[in-house]
Design an enzyme around this catalytic site. Structure first.
Site, PDB file in Angstrom:
ATOM      1  N   SER A  22      46.355  43.028  40.412  1.00 11.72           N
ATOM      2  CA  SER A  22      47.364  43.418  39.429  1.00 11.72           C
ATOM      3  C   SER A  22      48.367  44.362  40.084  1.00 11.72           C
ATOM      4  CB  SER A  22      46.663  44.114  38.265  1.00 11.72           C
ATOM      5  OG  SER A  22      47.549  44.962  37.588  1.00 11.72           O
ATOM      6  N   SER A  23      49.555  44.452  39.490  1.00  9.44           N
ATOM      7  CA  SER A  23      50.595  45.330  40.058  1.00  9.44           C
ATOM      8  C   SER A  23      50.206  46.813  39.979  1.00  9.44           C
ATOM      9  CB  SER A  23      51.930  45.104  39.339  1.00  9.44           C
ATOM     10  OG  SER A  23      51.783  45.341  37.960  1.00  9.44           O
ATOM     11  N   CYS A  24      49.149  47.133  39.215  1.00 10.68           N
ATOM     12  CA  CYS A  24      48.737  48.548  39.114  1.00 10.68           C
ATOM     13  C   CYS A  24      48.029  49.043  40.382  1.00 10.68           C
ATOM     14  CB  CYS A  24      47.860  48.787  37.903  1.00 10.68           C
ATOM     15  SG  CYS A  24      46.234  48.080  38.082  1.00 10.68           S
ATOM     16  N   TYR A  81      40.509  50.927  37.443  1.00  8.44           N
ATOM     17  CA  TYR A  81      40.733  49.477  37.529  1.00  8.44           C
ATOM     18  C   TYR A  81      41.461  49.157  38.844  1.00  8.44           C
ATOM     19  CZ  TYR A  81      43.096  45.136  35.814  1.00  8.44           C
ATOM     20  OH  TYR A  81      43.604  43.876  35.631  1.00  8.44           O
ATOM     21  N   LYS A  99      40.402  46.717  42.006  1.00 13.58           N
ATOM     22  CA  LYS A  99      41.251  45.606  42.456  1.00 13.58           C
ATOM     23  C   LYS A  99      41.618  45.756  43.945  1.00 13.58           C
ATOM     24  CE  LYS A  99      41.591  43.190  38.675  1.00 13.58           C
ATOM     25  NZ  LYS A  99      41.051  41.831  38.626  1.00 13.58           N
ATOM     26  N   PRO A 133      49.580  39.638  40.255  1.00  8.39           N
ATOM     27  CA  PRO A 133      50.555  39.364  39.201  1.00  8.39           C
ATOM     28  C   PRO A 133      51.091  40.648  38.568  1.00  8.39           C
ATOM     29  CG  PRO A 133      48.437  38.281  38.765  1.00  8.39           C
ATOM     30  CD  PRO A 133      48.216  39.279  39.854  1.00  8.39           C
ATOM     31  N   LEU A 148      51.423  40.210  32.407  1.00  5.56           N
ATOM     32  CA  LEU A 148      51.449  38.822  31.945  1.00  5.56           C
ATOM     33  C   LEU A 148      51.383  38.750  30.429  1.00  5.56           C
ATOM     34  CD1 LEU A 148      48.768  37.565  34.491  1.00  5.56           C
ATOM     35  CD2 LEU A 148      51.256  37.272  34.680  1.00  5.56           C
ATOM     36  N   HIS A 156      47.359  44.698  25.829  1.00  4.53           N
ATOM     37  CA  HIS A 156      48.599  45.120  26.490  1.00  4.53           C
ATOM     38  C   HIS A 156      49.730  45.214  25.457  1.00  4.53           C
ATOM     39  CE1 HIS A 156      46.394  43.512  30.070  1.00  4.53           C
ATOM     40  NE2 HIS A 156      46.887  44.620  30.575  1.00  4.53           N
TER      41      HIS A 156
HETATM   42  N1  LIG Z   1      46.830  40.237  31.461  1.00  5.77           N
HETATM   43  C1  LIG Z   1      47.651  40.768  32.350  1.00  5.77           C
HETATM   44  O1  LIG Z   1      48.744  41.287  31.994  1.00  5.77           O
HETATM   45  C2  LIG Z   1      47.307  40.741  33.791  1.00  5.77           C
HETATM   46  C3  LIG Z   1      46.132  40.189  34.282  1.00  5.77           C
HETATM   47  N2  LIG Z   1      45.870  40.191  35.621  1.00  5.77           N
HETATM   48  C4  LIG Z   1      44.608  39.688  36.178  1.00  5.77           C
HETATM   49  O2  LIG Z   1      44.350  38.350  35.779  1.00  5.77           O
HETATM   50  C5  LIG Z   1      42.934  38.140  35.639  1.00  5.77           C
HETATM   51  C6  LIG Z   1      42.649  37.570  34.260  1.00  5.77           C
HETATM   52  O3  LIG Z   1      43.130  38.462  33.266  1.00  5.77           O
HETATM   53  P1  LIG Z   1      43.324  37.998  31.750  1.00  5.77           P
HETATM   54  O4  LIG Z   1      43.246  36.527  31.662  1.00  5.77           O
HETATM   55  O5  LIG Z   1      44.506  38.713  31.235  1.00  5.77           O
HETATM   56  O6  LIG Z   1      42.047  38.637  31.047  1.00  5.77           O
HETATM   57  P2  LIG Z   1      41.263  38.142  29.759  1.00  5.77           P
HETATM   58  O7  LIG Z   1      40.564  39.322  29.211  1.00  5.77           O
HETATM   59  O8  LIG Z   1      42.183  37.368  28.871  1.00  5.77           O
HETATM   60  O9  LIG Z   1      40.210  37.120  30.350  1.00  5.77           O
HETATM   61  C7  LIG Z   1      39.198  37.546  31.212  1.00  5.77           C
HETATM   62  C8  LIG Z   1      38.097  36.510  31.200  1.00  5.77           C
HETATM   63  O10 LIG Z   1      37.016  36.977  32.015  1.00  5.77           O
HETATM   64  C9  LIG Z   1      35.801  36.783  31.316  1.00  5.77           C
HETATM   65  N3  LIG Z   1      34.804  37.769  31.696  1.00  5.77           N
HETATM   66  C10 LIG Z   1      34.900  39.119  31.589  1.00  5.77           C
HETATM   67  N4  LIG Z   1      33.763  39.690  32.004  1.00  5.77           N
HETATM   68  C11 LIG Z   1      32.930  38.689  32.393  1.00  5.77           C
HETATM   69  C12 LIG Z   1      31.611  38.638  32.900  1.00  5.77           C
HETATM   70  N5  LIG Z   1      30.899  39.752  33.096  1.00  5.77           N
HETATM   71  N6  LIG Z   1      31.069  37.428  33.144  1.00  5.77           N
HETATM   72  C13 LIG Z   1      31.767  36.293  32.922  1.00  5.77           C
HETATM   73  N7  LIG Z   1      33.018  36.273  32.454  1.00  5.77           N
HETATM   74  C14 LIG Z   1      33.588  37.457  32.184  1.00  5.77           C
HETATM   75  C15 LIG Z   1      36.180  36.947  29.859  1.00  5.77           C
HETATM   76  O11 LIG Z   1      35.235  36.387  29.008  1.00  5.77           O
HETATM   77  P3  LIG Z   1      34.885  37.151  27.623  1.00  5.77           P
HETATM   78  O12 LIG Z   1      36.215  37.336  26.923  1.00  5.77           O
HETATM   79  O13 LIG Z   1      33.950  36.226  26.942  1.00  5.77           O
HETATM   80  O14 LIG Z   1      34.280  38.464  28.034  1.00  5.77           O
HETATM   81  C16 LIG Z   1      37.537  36.225  29.819  1.00  5.77           C
HETATM   82  O15 LIG Z   1      37.377  34.844  29.650  1.00  5.77           O
HETATM   83  C17 LIG Z   1      42.270  39.513  35.889  1.00  5.77           C
HETATM   84  O16 LIG Z   1      41.804  39.575  37.190  1.00  5.77           O
HETATM   85  C18 LIG Z   1      43.410  40.488  35.698  1.00  5.77           C
HETATM   86  O17 LIG Z   1      43.238  41.616  36.497  1.00  5.77           O
HETATM   87  C19 LIG Z   1      46.762  40.733  36.520  1.00  5.77           C
HETATM   88  C20 LIG Z   1      47.939  41.279  36.094  1.00  5.77           C
HETATM   89  C21 LIG Z   1      48.301  41.345  34.708  1.00  5.77           C
HETATM   90  C1  LIG Z   2      48.950  44.873  33.440  1.00  2.00           C
HETATM   91  C2  LIG Z   2      48.703  46.355  33.507  1.00  2.00           C
HETATM   92  O1  LIG Z   2      48.495  46.891  32.203  1.00  2.00           O
HETATM   93  C3  LIG Z   2      48.179  48.280  32.119  1.00  2.00           C
HETATM   94  O2  LIG Z   2      49.287  49.051  32.407  1.00  2.00           O
HETATM   95  P1  LIG Z   2      50.588  49.140  31.547  1.00  2.00           P
HETATM   96  O3  LIG Z   2      51.631  48.293  32.147  1.00  2.00           O
HETATM   97  O4  LIG Z   2      50.920  50.560  31.359  1.00  2.00           O
HETATM   98  O5  LIG Z   2      50.095  48.433  30.210  1.00  2.00           O
HETATM   99  P2  LIG Z   2      50.387  48.310  28.671  1.00  2.00           P
HETATM  100  O6  LIG Z   2      50.858  46.931  28.449  1.00  2.00           O
HETATM  101  O7  LIG Z   2      49.179  48.717  27.916  1.00  2.00           O
HETATM  102  O8  LIG Z   2      51.531  49.389  28.312  1.00  2.00           O
HETATM  103  C4  LIG Z   2      52.837  49.284  28.784  1.00  2.00           C
HETATM  104  C5  LIG Z   2      53.719  50.313  28.141  1.00  2.00           C
HETATM  105  O9  LIG Z   2      53.899  49.959  26.761  1.00  2.00           O
HETATM  106  C6  LIG Z   2      53.711  51.101  25.941  1.00  2.00           C
HETATM  107  N1  LIG Z   2      53.295  50.676  24.588  1.00  2.00           N
HETATM  108  C7  LIG Z   2      54.037  50.833  23.464  1.00  2.00           C
HETATM  109  N2  LIG Z   2      53.354  50.406  22.384  1.00  2.00           N
HETATM  110  C8  LIG Z   2      52.172  49.937  22.862  1.00  2.00           C
HETATM  111  C9  LIG Z   2      51.052  49.364  22.193  1.00  2.00           C
HETATM  112  O10 LIG Z   2      51.006  49.196  20.990  1.00  2.00           O
HETATM  113  N3  LIG Z   2      50.027  48.969  23.017  1.00  2.00           N
HETATM  114  C10 LIG Z   2      50.044  49.121  24.382  1.00  2.00           C
HETATM  115  N4  LIG Z   2      48.989  48.677  25.114  1.00  2.00           N
HETATM  116  N5  LIG Z   2      51.093  49.710  25.003  1.00  2.00           N
HETATM  117  C11 LIG Z   2      52.133  50.096  24.252  1.00  2.00           C
HETATM  118  C12 LIG Z   2      52.678  51.918  26.690  1.00  2.00           C
HETATM  119  O11 LIG Z   2      52.660  53.248  26.245  1.00  2.00           O
HETATM  120  C13 LIG Z   2      53.177  51.746  28.130  1.00  2.00           C
HETATM  121  O12 LIG Z   2      54.237  52.635  28.377  1.00  2.00           O
HETATM  122  C14 LIG Z   2      47.156  48.740  33.105  1.00  2.00           C
HETATM  123  O13 LIG Z   2      46.344  49.676  32.449  1.00  2.00           O
HETATM  124  C15 LIG Z   2      46.526  47.634  33.830  1.00  2.00           C
HETATM  125  O14 LIG Z   2      45.667  46.924  32.981  1.00  2.00           O
HETATM  126  C16 LIG Z   2      47.527  46.677  34.362  1.00  2.00           C
HETATM  127  O15 LIG Z   2      47.409  46.204  35.460  1.00  2.00           O
END
Ligand SMILES: NC(=O)C1=CN([C@@H]2O[C@H](COP(=O)(O)OP(=O)(O)OC[C@H]3O[C@@H](n4cnc5c(N)ncnc54)[C@H](OP(=O)(O)O)[C@@H]3O)[C@@H](O)[C@H]2O)C=CC1
Ligand SMILES: C[C@H]1O[C@H](OP(=O)(O)OP(=O)(O)OC[C@H]2O[C@@H](n3cnc4c(=O)[nH]c(N)nc43)[C@H](O)[C@@H]2O)[C@@H](O)[C@@H](O)C1=O
Length: 315
Positions: free
Chosen positions: A113-115, A142, A146, A169, A172, A185
């Site tokens: 992730s970009s974090c 986290y 990563k 990424p 997303l 998010h």
């Molecule tokens: N969402 C975003 O904005 C971003 C995501 N990513 C990366 O992309 C990848 C996928 O993220 P995303 O799709 O958003 O996450 P989700 O939470 O939508 O999906 C994660 C999946 O992993 C499964 N999972 C979690 N724990 C376990 C475990 N112990 N055993 C088996 N399966 C497990 C979950 O199943 P269940 O729900 O049943 O627990 C779920 O299907 C991650 O590596 C994340 O870091 C990177 C940048 C941004």
């Molecule tokens: C993908 C990335 O996601 C996480 O980082 P982040 O970018 O800070 O994620 P976020 O989507 O939760 O917030 C973005 C911004 O938005 C504001 N904000 C406003 N209102 C709401 C609100 O209602 N919910 C949330 N969550 N944020 C809110 C919030 O205060 C912040 O300024 C990492 O922990 C890590 O998981 C990671 O890698």
């Protein structure tokens, strides 16, 4: 590098196939004609359980692995459950990467992730910024997990000459996102809050922070396309940024989501909630130089996601 797209009967394990990212990757692979996907729910295979992961890999012997299973959440979840974010992610990625290597997987793609980048990294952030400064405190646990995943892929490539790559990424969104009111998010959180306010006739919606942080958003279908592209075209030590180049302030995002949902009330800013990183725009020119570009605009992606969300609520 083993060709990925040439053989549509290759055995591919997509870990986390029901999540935002995993489901989009499965959809993309199926559209491309892949017929031999191995998919296990969290209930069927808990990836934190080392011996279960070892048995699964020994029995299934996948040829390719895409690791999209992780403990994932927004700023509040990351800040509230640091132990779970570091331990679960370290366990999942260590088990899956090691078992993949031991069982002869030809290529693995790990998603970070970009974090992972320093809070104050120069913008746009290049891959070289990794480990050059302190991390953002709300998600450092986290991020450390990563970073360990990237380093594990690099170490296995160096020591064993094994094709392990990493993609980083940006933020997303899209169908199958997590719409939890606190732990999600920002984009799905706001979409849900605006939708519920529209339905209930509420006059105000609370948005966290100051609205000033900048974020870059990428539709998950674009990410799935990039994942397939990297499986086919990229083999190297360096992790690869995957971004859209489309950066907005949280205030601009909130106004856009409000418009797409059709909520007509006011925004109220809750400055007691953290802003997190002020800005994290990635430099994705390495991927662009290889020939990949995103296709979905933020506005189109929001419309598509809201359409999906409304249908999902009817189920
Ligand atoms: N969402 C975003 O904005 C971003 C995501 N990513 C990366 O992309 C990848 C996928 O993220 P995303 O799709 O958003 O996450 P989700 O939470 O939508 O999906 C994660 C999946 O992993 C499964 N999972 C979690 N724990 C376990 C475990 N112990 N055993 C088996 N399966 C497990 C979950 O199943 P269940 O729900 O049943 O627990 C779920 O299907 C991650 O590596 C994340 O870091 C990177 C940048 C941004
Ligand atoms: C993908 C990335 O996601 C996480 O980082 P982040 O970018 O800070 O994620 P976020 O989507 O939760 O917030 C973005 C911004 O938005 C504001 N904000 C406003 N209102 C709401 C609100 O209602 N919910 C949330 N969550 N944020 C809110 C919030 O205060 C912040 O300024 C990492 O922990 C890590 O998981 C990671 O890698």
């Amino acid at each position: 590098m083993d060709p990925f797209l040439a053989n549509k009967t290759s055995k591919i394990y997509v870990a986390g196939h029901r999540g935002l990212v995993g489901s989009a990757i499965v959809k993309k692979l199926q559209q491309l004609g892949f017929t031999n996907l191995i998919l296990k729910t969290h209930k069927e295979l808990d990836l934190t359980r080392q011996s279960d992961v070892e048995s699964f890999f020994a029995a299934e012997k996948p040829e390719f692995v895409i690791l999209a299973a992780a403990k994932v959440g927004g700023i509040h979840a990351n800040n509230t459950y640091p132990a779970e974010f570091i331990s679960i992610n370290l366990q999942i990625q260590t088990n899956v990467i090691h078992s993949s290597y031991i069982n002869g997987v030809k290529k693995i793609l790990f998603l970070g992730s970009s974090c992972i980048y320093p809070k104050m990294a120069p913008q746009p952030i290049t891959e070289e910024a990794l480990l050059t400064g302190p991390l953002e405190p709300t998600n450092e646990w986290y991020a450390v997990a990563k970073i360990a995943g990237i380093k594990m892929c690099q170490a296995y490539r160096l020591q064993y000459n094994w094709d392990a790559i990493s993609g980083m990424p940006t933020n997303l969104y899209g169908p199958n996102d997590n719409f939890h009111p606190e732990n999600s998010h920002v984009l799905p959180a706001l979409m849900r809050r605006f939708h519920e306010a529209k339905v209930s006739g509420a006059k105000e919606v609370v948005v966290w922070g100051t609205g000033s942080p900048l974020r870059e958003f990428l539709h998950v279908d674009d990410l799935a396309d990039a994942v397939v592209f990297m499986m086919e075209k990229y083999s190297g030590l360096v992790h690869i940024n995957v971004g859209s180049g489309q950066e907005v302030t949280i205030k601009e995002l909130a106004e856009l989501v409000k418009e797409v949902v059709g909520f007509e009330g006011e925004l109220v800013w809750d400055a007691t909630k953290p802003d997190g990183t002020p800005r994290k725009l990635m430099d994705s020119s390495k991927l662009a130089d290889l020939g990949w570009v995103p296709k979905v605009s933020l506005k189109d992606g929001l419309v598509d996601t809201y359409k999906w969300y409304v249908e999902y609520l009817k189920q």
